[in-house]
Design a protein around this motif. Structure first.
Motif, PDB file in Angstrom:
ATOM      1  N   ASP A 125       0.828  -1.213   0.000  1.00 45.95           N
ATOM      2  CA  ASP A 125       0.000   0.000   0.000  1.00 45.95           C
ATOM      3  C   ASP A 125       0.860   1.260   0.000  1.00 45.95           C
ATOM      4  O   ASP A 125       0.442   2.305   0.514  1.00 45.95           O
ATOM      5  CB  ASP A 125      -0.940  -0.003   1.214  1.00 45.95           C
ATOM      6  CG  ASP A 125      -1.924  -1.164   1.171  1.00 45.95           C
ATOM      7  OD1 ASP A 125      -2.380  -1.506   0.058  1.00 45.95           O
ATOM      8  OD2 ASP A 125      -2.218  -1.741   2.228  1.00 45.95           O
ATOM      9  N   ILE A 126       2.021   1.183  -0.583  1.00 49.57           N
ATOM     10  CA  ILE A 126       2.979   2.279  -0.524  1.00 49.57           C
ATOM     11  C   ILE A 126       2.415   3.582  -1.078  1.00 49.57           C
ATOM     12  O   ILE A 126       2.676   4.667  -0.545  1.00 49.57           O
ATOM     13  CB  ILE A 126       4.282   1.890  -1.258  1.00 49.57           C
ATOM     14  CG1 ILE A 126       5.346   2.985  -1.084  1.00 49.57           C
ATOM     15  CG2 ILE A 126       4.035   1.575  -2.723  1.00 49.57           C
ATOM     16  CD1 ILE A 126       6.723   2.573  -1.596  1.00 49.57           C
ATOM     17  N   PHE A 127       1.601   3.511  -2.125  1.00 51.59           N
ATOM     18  CA  PHE A 127       1.113   4.750  -2.739  1.00 51.59           C
ATOM     19  C   PHE A 127       0.099   5.481  -1.863  1.00 51.59           C
ATOM     20  O   PHE A 127      -0.192   6.649  -2.107  1.00 51.59           O
ATOM     21  CB  PHE A 127       0.545   4.465  -4.125  1.00 51.59           C
ATOM     22  CG  PHE A 127       1.600   4.071  -5.123  1.00 51.59           C
ATOM     23  CD1 PHE A 127       2.527   4.992  -5.561  1.00 51.59           C
ATOM     24  CD2 PHE A 127       1.687   2.770  -5.587  1.00 51.59           C
ATOM     25  CE1 PHE A 127       3.529   4.640  -6.454  1.00 51.59           C
ATOM     26  CE2 PHE A 127       2.677   2.401  -6.483  1.00 51.59           C
ATOM     27  CZ  PHE A 127       3.606   3.327  -6.920  1.00 51.59           C
ATOM     28  N   ASP A 128      -0.428   4.818  -0.840  1.00 46.56           N
ATOM     29  CA  ASP A 128      -1.296   5.497   0.116  1.00 46.56           C
ATOM     30  C   ASP A 128      -0.503   6.479   0.980  1.00 46.56           C
ATOM     31  O   ASP A 128      -1.094   7.371   1.606  1.00 46.56           O
ATOM     32  CB  ASP A 128      -1.999   4.485   1.024  1.00 46.56           C
ATOM     33  CG  ASP A 128      -3.002   3.626   0.277  1.00 46.56           C
ATOM     34  OD1 ASP A 128      -3.354   3.983  -0.867  1.00 46.56           O
ATOM     35  OD2 ASP A 128      -3.427   2.590   0.825  1.00 46.56           O
ATOM     36  N   TYR A 129       0.803   6.302   1.039  1.00 48.90           N
ATOM     37  CA  TYR A 129       1.659   7.127   1.899  1.00 48.90           C
ATOM     38  C   TYR A 129       2.427   8.189   1.118  1.00 48.90           C
ATOM     39  O   TYR A 129       3.074   9.041   1.733  1.00 48.90           O
ATOM     40  CB  TYR A 129       2.660   6.243   2.637  1.00 48.90           C
ATOM     41  CG  TYR A 129       2.049   5.317   3.654  1.00 48.90           C
ATOM     42  CD1 TYR A 129       1.920   5.702   4.986  1.00 48.90           C
ATOM     43  CD2 TYR A 129       1.590   4.052   3.289  1.00 48.90           C
ATOM     44  CE1 TYR A 129       1.372   4.855   5.932  1.00 48.90           C
ATOM     45  CE2 TYR A 129       1.033   3.194   4.225  1.00 48.90           C
ATOM     46  CZ  TYR A 129       0.919   3.595   5.541  1.00 48.90           C
ATOM     47  OH  TYR A 129       0.362   2.742   6.458  1.00 48.90           O
ATOM     48  N   LEU A 130       2.376   8.135  -0.191  1.00 45.22           N
ATOM     49  CA  LEU A 130       3.196   9.019  -1.010  1.00 45.22           C
ATOM     50  C   LEU A 130       2.370  10.141  -1.604  1.00 45.22           C
ATOM     51  O   LEU A 130       1.145  10.044  -1.704  1.00 45.22           O
ATOM     52  CB  LEU A 130       3.856   8.208  -2.126  1.00 45.22           C
ATOM     53  CG  LEU A 130       4.827   7.111  -1.671  1.00 45.22           C
ATOM     54  CD1 LEU A 130       5.418   6.396  -2.875  1.00 45.22           C
ATOM     55  CD2 LEU A 130       5.941   7.683  -0.794  1.00 45.22           C
ATOM     56  N   PRO A 131       3.010  11.228  -2.020  1.00 44.73           N
ATOM     57  CA  PRO A 131       2.272  12.343  -2.633  1.00 44.73           C
ATOM     58  C   PRO A 131       1.616  11.915  -3.938  1.00 44.73           C
ATOM     59  O   PRO A 131       1.968  10.890  -4.536  1.00 44.73           O
ATOM     60  CB  PRO A 131       3.359  13.398  -2.868  1.00 44.73           C
ATOM     61  CG  PRO A 131       4.648  12.663  -2.816  1.00 44.73           C
ATOM     62  CD  PRO A 131       4.448  11.523  -1.883  1.00 44.73           C
ATOM     63  N   ALA A 132       0.660  12.725  -4.376  1.00 41.52           N
ATOM     64  CA  ALA A 132      -0.158  12.363  -5.535  1.00 41.52           C
ATOM     65  C   ALA A 132       0.683  12.098  -6.780  1.00 41.52           C
ATOM     66  O   ALA A 132       0.334  11.263  -7.615  1.00 41.52           O
ATOM     67  CB  ALA A 132      -1.178  13.460  -5.806  1.00 41.52           C
TER      68      ALA A 132
END
Length: 288
Positions: A125-132
């Protein structure tokens, strides 16, 4: 190329040293091999059994079609540890993609895991923690990596010198072989990680809970020079902060998150071995 260290078990390179338990097992990141962790493995062997190995298709182990599923890697590791007579439960030390493989092992064989040390790991779920902008940045980075041409003779010589300096503390017979392997097989890590965001991420999502065991998650706190080629400084800072939040969540209720200031993702075990060994020792003592 001759095997510089270790033995072959069922075609897989394994090096074990030390005594006692729980045994500590190192799972390299994509593009790395067991011998990249020889410095920390040797230090850990001073207080418990310590094992490093090369996955099939990497290093000095038998060839295999890459990429593979995390379950295939976990089952293979279980067979390796049995052949090497390393008794569980284990403390799994997984770097980068090796962290996925360690967590998949824990999903499949929870009673065989006494603790985990995750070295700048990824997460499904890494993209839940990264900027858009991270998803777009990620696609650009993957394309850039896939399009990289072969190294020129000048680049090979520069890389050889840099790697020999990086691994200067390794025994000479290991050092030469390890450097030449990386110069020859640098695309192996790209192939191994090519199913990360599809198959491996989905495996972990479907795999169930990871057992709550003593865990330390280490974040590489240094600047990511590769990422810096694709995003502005403010986005990069936001992305690194997001990864730190992700790692803190991965540590869980029985774990601890630590940031290694100045350490790089790929070589944190070379740059800050004492911090890595300290994390391993802490988890071993809790597991005991």
């Amino acid at each position: 190329m001759a095997i510089p260290l270790g033995n072959l078990h069922n075609g897989l390179l394994v090096h074990r040293s030390g005594e006692g338990g729980p045994a500590v097992v190192f799972l390299p990141g994509a593009g790395l091999v067991g011998l990249d962790f020889l410095n920390v493995q040797a230090l850990v062997s001073e207080f418990t059994t310590s094992v490093l190995y090369d996955r099939a298709g990497t290093g000095w182990s038998a060839s295999a079609d890459l990429p593979r599923t995390a379950e295939e890697v976990a089952v293979e590791l279980r067979e390796v540890l049995s052949a090497a007579a390393a008794e569980g439960p284990y403390v799994l030390v997984g770097h980068s993609i090796g962290g996925f493989y360690a967590r998949r092992y824990a999903q499949l064989f929870p009673d065989e895991v006494a603790g985990m040390v995750l070295l700048d790991p990824g997460h499904e779920d890494i993209f839940d923690y990264l900027p858009a902008r991270a998803a777009e940045m990620n696609e650009q980075m993957k394309q850039s990596t896939n399009d990289m041409p072969d190294l020129t003779d000048e680049q090979v010589e520069a890389s050889r010198a840099a790697l020999r300096n990086l691994y200067a503390g390794w025994p000479e017979d290991v050092l030469g072989a390890l450097v030449e392997y990386h110069l020859r097989a640098w695309r192996t890590g790209i192939r191994e990680a090519s199913n990360l965001e599809t198959d491996v991420h989905e495996e972990l999502r479907r795999g169930g809970k990871v057992p709550e065991v003593p865990t330390v998650v280490l974040s590489a706190g240094g600047q990511n020079l590769f990422w810096a080629k694709f995003v502005a400084e403010d986005v990069l800072v936001e992305a690194l902060a997001g990864l730190a939040r992700m790692h803190a969540d991965m540590a869980g209720p029985r774990g601890e998150h630590r940031v290694l200031d100045g350490a790089s993702h790929q070589y944190l075990t070379v740059e800050q071995p004492d911090a890595v060994v300290r994390a391993v020792r802490d988890v071993v003592e809790l597991a005991r």
